[in-house]
Design an enzyme around this catalytic site. Structure first.
Site, short mmCIF file in Angstrom:
data_model
loop_
_atom_site.label_atom_id
_atom_site.label_comp_id
_atom_site.label_asym_id
_atom_site.label_seq_id
_atom_site.Cartn_x
_atom_site.Cartn_y
_atom_site.Cartn_z
CB VAL A 80 7.45 4.65 5.79
CG1 VAL A 80 7.67 6.11 6.14
CG2 VAL A 80 8.77 3.95 5.51
CG ASP A 118 5.47 -0.85 1.85
OD1 ASP A 118 4.34 -0.81 2.37
OD2 ASP A 118 6.04 -1.92 1.57
CG HIS A 119 0.89 4.13 4.75
ND1 HIS A 119 1.22 4.30 6.08
CD2 HIS A 119 0.23 5.26 4.38
CE1 HIS A 119 0.76 5.48 6.49
NE2 HIS A 119 0.16 6.07 5.48
NE ARG A 120 3.79 -3.86 2.73
CZ ARG A 120 4.38 -4.85 2.04
NH1 ARG A 120 3.91 -6.10 2.15
NH2 ARG A 120 5.42 -4.60 1.28
N PRO A 152 0.85 -1.20 0.00
CG PRO A 152 0.04 -1.01 2.18
CD PRO A 152 0.78 -1.94 1.27
#
Length: 443
Positions: A417, A413-415, A237
């Site tokens: 950061v 990458d929102h997983r 994501p």
């Protein structure tokens, strides 16, 4: 004299096949060890193949434009120093007992037990062992498998430009090779063969541009890039944050440094300064220099910054990596960035130089673009894009002045950061570019 086959070696990085781009030798040529004999294109780079022996080229098994799997024979050499066997020479797939030398720059050769079987290629006959009978049986007629039309890269390019489907062209060259003359014949016959009741006048037909579809095979760098981008976009994501910065002080710094640096290779440009600023900013936000290990269910934070530099090349997008970029002084970093980019555009980047990155920079500003939302390179957590530097009115010292302004975009990458971390990193990079002296606050 003994005849020895040379098969496509394992080029490393999990690559299982390559396309033969060109031969640098011909049948009958004498070659020496490590002389460049061919150029192949993998999914990542153009690679030069050196000769594994001193000897004479006795046979070329593959035509340019054909895709070859690792372990498939490419060329046969007559090598001095060994007497030929009395029995007929075996087929290439049966010659795998004696190991070939491992050449400089290649990975380990595959085991004979794991070597892929050679696939039939258009117009290329496989060498067969001779019959042991007293009277030799006639050689079997080679069977051509219609996997891909046989043509050289320039002819393929011309066919694309003219909108000609090579699959519908009958080649008149050796082994059915499609030539430029074959394309000319197809182009001249196209108006007469059309099924419409109305025909263009001869003068119009000769000057009308081709308007048909152009089909471009998805392979090589383009295929690898497409697969990587799909995997990244649909696995991680991603989000993007933007920052527009007054970089006038950095522009002036670059001009001063370039004027004081005699070595052209070490003269820093804006990209090198941004790369240095990113390496410094990562010290405060190391989370962006990480990767997601799904199998171990861990976030792996790298202790070193291996900086990918996205480079647009005639073959597609390549991302060569500057190893330990965080340890390099600005001049050395500038030289490394310039060298890698030039090597990539020339198609000479080794496959090993295109992997192992921990974070990437892409410079869309060289195309006159102000900003964009780059896709994170698979296996990394962030990518920084810098846009074009614009001279425009900007608030400065309580008034309005013409300043150099640049927009930065950081996709992450929102997983791995979160928004606060991404924003802090981008703000730190922007602060350095706005006021290079602010580096003292980060070190």
């Amino acid at each position: 004299m003994a005849v020895k086959d040379f098969s496509l070696p394992d080029l490393g990085e999990g690559l299982t096949e390559s396309e033969l781009v060109s031969w640098k030798v011909s049948v009958g040529d004498s070659v020496h060890l490590n002389q460049i004999i061919a150029e192949v294109e993998t999914a990542k780079a153009l690679v030069e193949l050196p000769a594994p022996y001193d000897g004479r080229v006795s046979r070329l098994y593959v035509e340019p434009g054909v895709t070859v799997a690792v372990g498939e024979p490419l060329v046969a050499f007559e090598v001095a120093g060994a007497e030929p066997e009395e029995a007929p020479a075996p087929a290439p797939d049966d010659r795998s007992d004696a190991p070939e030398p491992t050449l400089v720059g290649y990975g380990a050769r595959p085991d004979a037990t794991t070597r892929p079987a050679r696939r039939a290629r258009p117009g290329l006959a496989r060498p067969e062992p001779a019959e042991p009978a007293a009277v030799a049986a006639p050689a079997p007629t080679p069977v051509a498998v219609a996997e891909r039309p046989l043509a050289t890269p320039p002819v393929r390019r011309l066919a694309r430009e003219r909108g000609i489907d090579l699959g519908a062209v009958t080649g008149t060259g050796a082994r059915g090779l499609i030539t430029r003359q074959d394309l000319d014949a197809v182009a001249s016959a196209a108006p007469a063969a059309s099924g419409g009741s109305e025909r263009l006048p001869a003068s119009a037909a000769s000057t009308a541009p081709a308007r048909g579809e152009v089909r471009i095979p998805i392979k090589g760098v383009r295929k690898a890039t497409a697969e990587a981008m799909v995997r990244s976009a649909f696995t991680a994501p991603q989000a993007t944050v933007f920052l527009t910065v007054d970089v006038t002080a950095t522009s002036e710094l670059v001009e001063r440094l370039r004027a004081r640096t005699a070595d052209d290779e070490a003269r820093p440009g804006l990209l090198a300064v941004v790369a240095k600023a990113l390496c410094l900013a990562i010290r405060r936000t190391p989370e962006v220099n990480s990767r997601w290990d799904d199998a171990a269910q861990e976030i792996v934070q790298s202790g070193a910054v291996h900086l990918g530099i996205a480079a647009a090349t005639p073959r597609g997008l390549l991302v060569p990596v500057v190893r330990d970029a965080d340890l390099l002084p600005l001049a050395d970093l500038a030289g490394a960035v310039r060298t890698l980019a030039e090597t990539a555009r020339a198609g000479r980047t080794a496959p090993a130089e295109l992997s192992g990155g921990t974070i990437t920079i892409t410079n869309v500003g060289v195309f006159g673009v102000d900003a964009g939302t780059p896709i994170v390179t698979p296996g990394e957590a962030a990518i920084l894009a810098l846009g074009a530097v614009r001279r425009q009115p900007w608030e400065h010292d309580g008034g309005i002045a013409l300043r150099d302004v640049l927009t930065l975009a950081l996709s992450f990458d929102h997983r791995i950061v979160d928004g606060q971390q991404a924003s802090r990193l981008l703000a730190d990079v922007g602060r350095i570019l706005n006021d290079p002296a602010s580096v003292l606050a980060l070190v």
